[in-house]
Structure formats: structure tokens, C-alpha cells
Design a protein around this motif. Structure first.
Motif, mmCIF file in Angstrom:
data_model
loop_
_atom_site.group_PDB
_atom_site.id
_atom_site.type_symbol
_atom_site.label_atom_id
_atom_site.label_comp_id
_atom_site.label_asym_id
_atom_site.label_seq_id
_atom_site.Cartn_x
_atom_site.Cartn_y
_atom_site.Cartn_z
ATOM 1 N N SER A 116 -3.484 4.131 7.392
ATOM 2 C CA SER A 116 -5.121 4.061 7.858
ATOM 3 C C SER A 116 -5.772 5.271 7.616
ATOM 4 O O SER A 116 -6.681 5.687 8.143
ATOM 5 C CB SER A 116 -5.235 3.428 9.180
ATOM 6 N N GLU A 153 -5.091 0.059 3.837
ATOM 7 C CA GLU A 153 -3.952 0.939 4.326
ATOM 8 C C GLU A 153 -3.336 0.837 5.596
ATOM 9 O O GLU A 153 -2.822 2.156 6.087
ATOM 10 C CB GLU A 153 -4.584 2.418 4.163
ATOM 11 N N GLY A 182 -8.473 6.754 -0.677
ATOM 12 C CA GLY A 182 -7.132 6.175 -0.675
ATOM 13 C C GLY A 182 -7.443 4.519 -1.155
ATOM 14 O O GLY A 182 -8.060 4.531 -2.262
ATOM 15 N N HIS A 183 -6.764 3.610 -0.674
ATOM 16 C CA HIS A 183 -7.013 2.231 -1.362
ATOM 17 C C HIS A 183 -8.555 1.681 -0.730
ATOM 18 O O HIS A 183 -8.996 2.307 0.222
ATOM 19 C CB HIS A 183 -5.847 1.539 -0.766
ATOM 20 N N SER A 213 0.743 -1.131 -0.080
ATOM 21 C CA SER A 213 -0.023 -0.135 -0.066
ATOM 22 C C SER A 213 0.938 1.059 0.030
ATOM 23 O O SER A 213 0.381 2.533 -0.272
ATOM 24 C CB SER A 213 -0.925 0.113 1.257
ATOM 25 N N THR A 214 2.209 1.106 0.479
ATOM 26 C CA THR A 214 3.014 2.330 0.595
ATOM 27 C C THR A 214 3.499 2.972 -0.664
ATOM 28 O O THR A 214 3.904 4.082 -1.039
ATOM 29 C CB THR A 214 4.235 2.010 1.529
ATOM 30 N N ASP A 244 -3.343 -5.213 2.907
ATOM 31 C CA ASP A 244 -2.165 -4.554 2.489
ATOM 32 C C ASP A 244 -0.908 -5.226 3.166
ATOM 33 O O ASP A 244 -1.123 -5.641 4.286
ATOM 34 C CB ASP A 244 -2.166 -3.153 2.250
ATOM 35 N N SER A 252 0.199 1.855 5.928
ATOM 36 C CA SER A 252 0.657 3.126 5.214
ATOM 37 C C SER A 252 -0.303 4.184 6.009
ATOM 38 O O SER A 252 -0.539 5.064 5.548
ATOM 39 C CB SER A 252 0.408 3.306 3.791
ATOM 40 N N HIS A 280 -6.427 -6.524 7.601
ATOM 41 C CA HIS A 280 -6.047 -5.851 6.467
ATOM 42 C C HIS A 280 -5.318 -6.663 5.636
ATOM 43 O O HIS A 280 -4.570 -7.604 5.913
ATOM 44 C CB HIS A 280 -4.987 -4.444 7.177
#
Length: 456
Positions: A160, A155, A63-64, A29-30, A87, A158, A85
């Protein structure tokens, strides 16, 4: 339940195959370059839930995406929300991996087998223990004994950033009786644990200014304030002679550990001396008279992470630096207000400065601590279910912080049960991340038992 547990054991190859397919998606995710893969992982999860007849979909955010799903159960049964999560952290440095990070492998080791791959433990393997437990119950019983909703975010690794806003908008849809989270560890290799305490965090960077330029130490020494000296005095003033934090009001709201919790921790097979000796130390440095577990789980702390200023390159330069910098953080416990702690710290620093020096601050994290209510009606059946599977169970704390748990409680108004099957040597965020096959199998079987007990 016996049929469901036997069914899990008989179909392990299929369950591993699905986990491997999930791990193969590099949902980092980053890094924006992996955004299509993150989206692909979200759709994979939604389809996996739909394959179980769940009402599931991918929800776009700033975002994602999030993945939300629902499985029906008896109307009068508890309604749980399972959070995870999908990611993962970047795999770098690639040269330190023994296998391809996104091509999972089974690696036999003494007494177990490791599932090796990025995300195998954090959090894809852990997430799938619950999903596969639900699948097994549906395959053997036709339905679940409780109502289940799923919330999977992309996320967590990265920051949230989309989660608070999404929870606010979806609060009615995600309303539940309790949140279940499987992103924590076992106490030891044979003892599963419910984590009942997480510390909060206040992160700060500060810069002290003592003049408009660096000065010659021969021409200005003694007469001019040295920013590094001032910084050193300020940092030294943060702790008292007995290892406590010396900021006024720092311990306001901090409560004594519950006797029942203290007794459980005292019964854990914990080697205080070995805990420090494993990192080359011998003497506990925190508050005098407190056991080590209390210090790292149930007491607030102040730690300095970096200090710099002046000339640090090779050679020697005799200057009086006009700027000094430091990074530090406070780990908080339940009852402490992060904003009040930040304000108290900043006021403490300003009070220690000479009249012609100044300081500026910047934030690096601000989140409250979390502690589970010991009277939570879902705790006892969960511990009993874990004991049924593993022969033992316990509660524990952790010195780390998981800001998401506070966000879930604030937005949904319910508490969380943190049930983990990871092990401390899983190398999460590092090369050669792994998840023990026994954790995967035991996690699935444990969730079946927990779901059954909650339904009863």
C-alpha cells in the motif's frame, strides 16, 4: 428491503458471473509482469461502478491506480466510504492448485458450494458483496438510502505504498461519516462479526557483533565473547517469569478490556484447550491468568521469528561466531506508541550488551494498533442488521494487523467498521483459495440490511 433480498436471490447467476469476470483478471500487484492486468482490473471496477450510474474513475498514483466512485443519496443521510482492494497475491505454486487459479470454479462441498480461484475471498469476493448490494438496492428502489463513496486500491498485497499520499491529496473528496471494510472473517461458520480491535506491529531485525572475525573455540573459548551466546541472553531477557514482556515501559498506555467486550468474548463458543491442541500444544505460554482470546486479541506480544549465526552447514566447525542475527516482532494494542516501543526495545538490547559488543537494527514494519470506540453510533445498527440476516452476530478482535485501517483514520479522521463474511478455512494467499457461496449470498443480503438500517 424484502423485495431487494428476493431480487438478490433471483439474480444470483448474474452476480456470480460478474464476480467470475473479475476473478479472471490476474491482478497480481507484486509482479511487474502483471501491471497491465492490474490496470485492467482497475478499469473493470470503474466501469462496473459507472454501470450503476456512479461517478467513478481510475486515479493514477506513483504505483498501481486507485478507483474512486460516488453514489448519491439523501442529503441528510450518513455518508459511508467503502474500502477494498482489487489486487491479489501470486498464484504460485501453480502445481498445488486443483483448478486453474484465474479460471474460477464452483465446487460443491457438503452443505455449501465453494467459489475457487485466486482472489475469490481476498478481496474480490468480499468487495463484490457490497458492490452487488448497492446494485440490488438501485435496481429495486431506484436509489440508495445513504450516500456511498468507494475507494479501491491495487497495492494492498504489496505494501500500500501509494495509499497514504493518495489519501492526503483526496481527503476532502473522500470525507465521510464512517469507513466500511469487508476484508475480515466471521467468528464461526454461522456467526458474522464486527471486528473491533486490530493489533499494531513493530518488526525488527538485529545483528550483534562481538569481534572482527570468527575465532577458534579452543584458543579463545571462555576469553572471547560469543555473539550467539550474547544474542541468546538478550532474547531470553525480553520475557519475564510470568510470560509478560520485560522491556521497561512496554505496557505504558495499555488499558484493561472493556467489561462489555470481555462479556461478549466470554460468551463466544471458544475451546481454549482445542485451540492449542489443534497445533500440537497444551499449555498457554503468554501472560499468566489471562484467557487465550485476551492474549491473542487484546494484549501486546513479543515473538522471535528467526535466529542464526556461526556455522550451520553439514558437519561440525568449532568456531566462536563474531555475528549473530535475529528477527522478531511486537504486536501492539491501542494506547501503545510504535516508535516508543521500538526505542524501548533497542535501549533494552543495548543495555544488555557487553562493553565490547555492538548491535545494529533494521525496521520491518511500524504501525499502530486500532480499536473501535464502543460508542460508535454505527456499531449497534450494524450488529442488529447482521442478526436479522444470520440470526446472530458478535464483535470480536483479531491478533493480526491491518495498517490500512490506521491510515484511513489518520488521514480522514473517521473510524471504520470491519464487517467480514470470510471463513478461517478460505486458504487466502494459498493454493485453492475459496469463498463460500453462502458467504457471497449472505454478505450481499447483510449489506442490504446494514445500508437500510444506516439510512433509517
Amino acid at each position: 428491503m424484502t423485495d431487494t433480498l428476493s431480487h438478490i436471490d433471483a439474480t444470483m447467476d448474474d452476480r456470480l458471473a460478474r464476480l467470475f469476470d473479475f476473478i479472471r483478471i490476474p491482478s497480481v500487484s507484486t509482479d511487474p509482469a502483471f501491471a497491465p492486468d492490474v490496470a485492467r482490473a482497475a478499469e473493470w471496477l470503474a466501469q462496473t461502478l459507472r454501470d450503476m450510474e456512479a461517478d467513478a474513475s481510475v486515479r493514477e498514483t506513483v504505483g498501481h491506480p486507485m478507483v474512486v466512485g460516488h453514489l448519491d443519496g439523501p442529503a441528510d443521510a450518513p455518508h459511508v466510504l467503502f474500502y477494498g482492494h482489487y489486487d491479489v497475491q501470486p498464484a504460485d505454486p501453480l502445481e498445488l492448485w486443483n483448478t486453474e487459479p484465474f479460471e474460477p470454479q464452483l465446487v460443491p462441498v457438503e452443505g455449501d458450494t465453494h467459489i475457487v480461484g485466486r482472489g475469490a475471498s481476498d478481496d474480490k469476493g468480499a468487495l463484490m458483496t457490497f458492490v452487488e448490494a448497492c446494485r440490488a438496492l438501485i435496481e429495486t428502489n431506484g436509489s440508495l438510502p445513504i450516500r456511498v463513496s468507494f475507494l479501491f486500491e491495487g497495492e494492498e498485497e504489496s505494501g500500500s505504498r501509494s495509499l497514504p499520499g493518495f489519501l492526503e491529496k483526496a481527503a476532502d473528496e473522500l470525507a465521510c461519516d464512517v469507513v466500511l471494510v469487508c476484508d475480515t472473517d466471521m467468528w464461526d461458520r454461522e456467526t458474522p462479526a464486527v471486528t473491533t480491535m486490530l493489533r499494531g506491529l513493530v518488526g525488527q531485525q538485529m545483528t550483534i557483533q562481538s569481534g572482527d572475525r570468527d575465532l577458534h573455540s579452543g584458543m579463545f573459548g571462555n576469553a572471547a565473547a560469543n555473539a550467539l551466546t550474547v544474542m541468546s541472553e538478550v532474547l531470553a531477557s525480553l520475557r519475564d517469569a510470568k510470560g509478560g514482556v520485560a522491556i521497561e515501559g512496554f505496557y505504558d498506555g495499555v488499558q484493561e478490556l472493556a467489561e462489555e467486550t470481555a462479556a461478549e468474548w466470554a460468551a463466544l463458543p471458544f475451546d481454549e484447550a482445542g485451540f492449542l491442541e489443534n497445533v500440537g500444544l497444551k499449555v498457554p505460554a503468554g501472560e499468566e491468568g489471562l484467557p487465550v482470546l485476551h492474549q491473542v486479541w487484546a494484549r501486546p506480544s513479543c515473538e522471535i521469528h528467526g535466529v542464526w549465526g556461526g556455522y550451520t552447514e553439514p558437519g561440525f566447525k568449532t568456531v566462536i561466531p563474531c555475528e549473530a542475527h535475529a528477527k522478531l516482532s511486537f504486536r501492539l494494542v491501542a494506547g501503545q506508541d510504535p516508535e516508543k516501543i521500538r526505542t524501548a526495545f533497542q535501549e533494552h538490547v543495548r543495555a544488555k550488551l557487553p562493553a565490547d559488543c555492538s548491535v545494529t537494527f533494521s525496521d520491518h514494519g511500524l504501525s499502530p494498533a486500532w480499536a473501535m470506540d464502543r460508542e460508535n453510533p454505527y456499531l449497534a445498527p450494524t450488529l442488529a442488521a447482521l442478526s436479522d440476516e444470520w440470526g446472530r452476530s458478535t464483535t470480536c478482535g483479531t491478533g493480526g494487523s491491518i495498517p490500512i485501517i490506521g491510515a484511513l483514520r489518520d488521514k480522514l479522521g473517521v473510524d471504520a467498521l470491519l464487517v467480514g463474511f470470510g471463513r478461517f478455512d478460505n486458504r487466502i494467499h494459498s493454493p485453492n483459495e475459496k469463498y463460500d457461496l453462502s458467504s457471497f449470498r449472505g454478505g450481499m443480503r447483510s449489506w442490504v440490511r446494514i445500508i437500510e438500517k444506516l439510512g433509517a
